[in-house]
Design a protein around this motif. Structure first.
Motif, PDB file in Angstrom:
ATOM      1  N   MET A   1       0.829  -1.207   0.000  1.00 55.88           N
ATOM      2  CA  MET A   1       0.000   0.000   0.000  1.00 55.88           C
ATOM      3  C   MET A   1       0.864   1.259   0.000  1.00 55.88           C
TER       4      MET A   1
ATOM      5  N   ARG B   1       1.002   3.936  -3.428  1.00 61.43           N
ATOM      6  CA  ARG B   1       0.776   5.384  -3.384  1.00 61.43           C
ATOM      7  C   ARG B   1       1.828   6.128  -4.211  1.00 61.43           C
TER       8      ARG B   1
ATOM      9  N   LEU C   1      -4.309  -8.779  -1.095  1.00 61.30           N
ATOM     10  CA  LEU C   1      -4.006  -7.465  -1.663  1.00 61.30           C
ATOM     11  C   LEU C   1      -4.761  -7.268  -2.973  1.00 61.30           C
TER      12      LEU C   1
ATOM     13  N   LYS D   1      -8.243  -6.049  -2.765  1.00 59.05           N
ATOM     14  CA  LYS D   1      -8.451  -4.656  -2.355  1.00 59.05           C
ATOM     15  C   LYS D   1      -8.293  -3.674  -3.513  1.00 59.05           C
TER      16      LYS D   1
ATOM     17  N   LEU E   1      -6.143   3.031  -0.928  1.00 61.69           N
ATOM     18  CA  LEU E   1      -4.798   2.564  -0.562  1.00 61.69           C
ATOM     19  C   LEU E   1      -4.478   2.825   0.898  1.00 61.69           C
ATOM     20  N   THR E   2      -5.485   3.143   1.690  1.00 59.41           N
ATOM     21  CA  THR E   2      -5.262   3.358   3.124  1.00 59.41           C
ATOM     22  C   THR E   2      -5.590   2.105   3.925  1.00 59.41           C
TER      23      THR E   2
ATOM     24  N   ILE F   1      -4.778  -1.186   5.111  1.00 58.77           N
ATOM     25  CA  ILE F   1      -3.600  -2.041   5.113  1.00 58.77           C
ATOM     26  C   ILE F   1      -3.801  -3.356   5.841  1.00 58.77           C
TER      27      ILE F   1
END
Length: 112
Positions: free
Chosen positions: A48, A52, A72, A75, A106-107, A109
């Protein structure tokens, strides 16, 4: 044997728990990190953080891991493309940003 090119330069990445490296060619950067020896949540946390770096750019991110990170992948929306390749028993996952009109969060985790 490292799957990170020798000419890549170590960089600081906010939120990362492993080393990140950058290799720039023709104005486009590829970022690398290796979580192949890490357990949860480090692969997700670092992915993540790295994603970014490439979001809404032409840059790519390469993750080296001991397995494909299915949690992952679940998400990611259509704005982050990925390909998986097995190299010397490790999984090499390459991510790129795609202008798909959606926005991956992307926040988040957590691995679940």
């Amino acid at each position: 044997m490292s799957l990170i090119p020798n000419e890549a330069v170590k960089i600081e990445v906010n939120g990362a728990t492993v080393d990140f490296f950058e290799l720039t060619k023709d104005g486009v950067s590829t970022y690398y990190f290796d979580t192949s020896k890490c357990g949860p949540p480090d692969p997700m946390v670092n992915a993540m953080s790295g994603l970014r770096l490439i979001k809404n750019t032409n840059n790519t991110l390469v993750m080296i891991n001991h397995k494909a990170p299915g949690g992952l992948f679940a998400k990611l929306e259509a704005d982050i493309a990925h390909s998986v390749e097995e190299v010397n028993g490790f999984m090499k996952i390459t991510f790129s940003s795609v202008n798909a009109g959606v926005d991956s969060d992307l926040t988040q985790i957590a691995c679940h």
